[in-house]
Design an enzyme around this catalytic site. Sequence first.
Site, PDB file in Angstrom:
ATOM      1  CB  ALA A 146      22.589 -18.604  -1.899  1.00 14.75           C
ATOM      2  CE1 TYR A 147      24.003 -26.908   1.278  1.00 15.48           C
ATOM      3  CE2 TYR A 147      24.293 -25.650   3.305  1.00 15.48           C
ATOM      4  CZ  TYR A 147      24.403 -26.840   2.589  1.00 15.48           C
ATOM      5  OH  TYR A 147      24.932 -27.956   3.199  1.00 15.48           O
TER       6      TYR A 147
END
Length: 235
Positions: A146-147
């Site tokens: 997600a980062y």
Amino acid sequence: MSHPVLITGASQRLGLAIANDLLSRSVPVIITYRTPKPAVTQLEADGASTIQADFSTAQGIDRAIDAIQAATSGLRAIIHNASDWEPESEHRDYQSLIETMMQVHAIAPYRLNLALQSLLQGQGSTTDIIHMTDYVQLTGSQKHVAYSASKAALHNLTLSFAKMLAPDVKVNSIAPALLMFNDDDPQAYRDKARKKSLLETVPGAQEAVKAVNYLLSSDYMTGQTLHLDGGRHLK
Ligand SMILES: NC(=O)C1=CN([C@@H]2O[C@H](COP(=O)(O)OP(=O)(O)OC[C@H]3O[C@@H](n4cnc5c(N)ncnc54)[C@H](OP(=O)(O)O)[C@@H]3O)[C@@H](O)[C@H]2O)C=CC1
Ligand SMILES: Nc1nc2c(c(=O)[nH]1)N=C([C@H](O)[C@@H](O)CO)CN2
């Protein structure tokens, strides 16, 4: 007196080094911080304006925009540095994780750029927006999915805002690989991580300071990425 440089998330590490470098050369600085700490107090003592801001919610971004607009009539630059480096392994609520990553790394820069663009325009010389992205913007990351996606979104914002805000404002990404270890990084991790780049070094925060200063001094860079990766892309 020139207009201030706004740096988000500048209470530690790269952001703090960038703020201290600018202050050391009498460049006015506004920083945002999420957590009060001695470094923020020291920045205030050194003349920085400081704004408490948590970008993980829409209301937090609203409050930050209001505070920045109240603090200055113009900006020399905005450096979007604030970031949470969260791995999937430390989460079970993946909906919340990707929402937070996108909120901090993409929605906050998107909303601040749109809300504050008039503070960067009409100054007779170009101003700057710098997005601190990440080497993984092009490679992805198995451990920080997600980062990584949120940093890729931030890089895409560089391309769009470079088109939207030219010629008054230059908009660029700085995409570091490993510049600084975290205090709790074990030696085994450090030894392995150092070897991920051709140069086999971890240069520290000054590498980001030099990259920021190059972009601020450039007359011909926009929509670009400065890759600070020690040749990792060739390993
Ligand atoms: N260090 C490195 O080697 C690398 C860094 N980068 C990127 O460079 C930039 C700087 O890196 P680094 O100095 O290590 O960053 P840090 O991990 O030290 O984070 C910078 C700051 O972001 C703030 N922050 C975190 N979450 C929020 C939030 N929800 N709202 C507001 N602020 C928040 C923190 O505030 P507080 O501490 O006040 O809570 C922190 O001081 C980041 O964008 C990072 O992704 C990319 C690749 C490598
Ligand atoms: N907000 C942060 N983002 C990142 C950090 C960090 O400490 N804070 N660190 C990294 C790593 O150094 C990574 O580049 C190692 O491969 C990435 N992003």
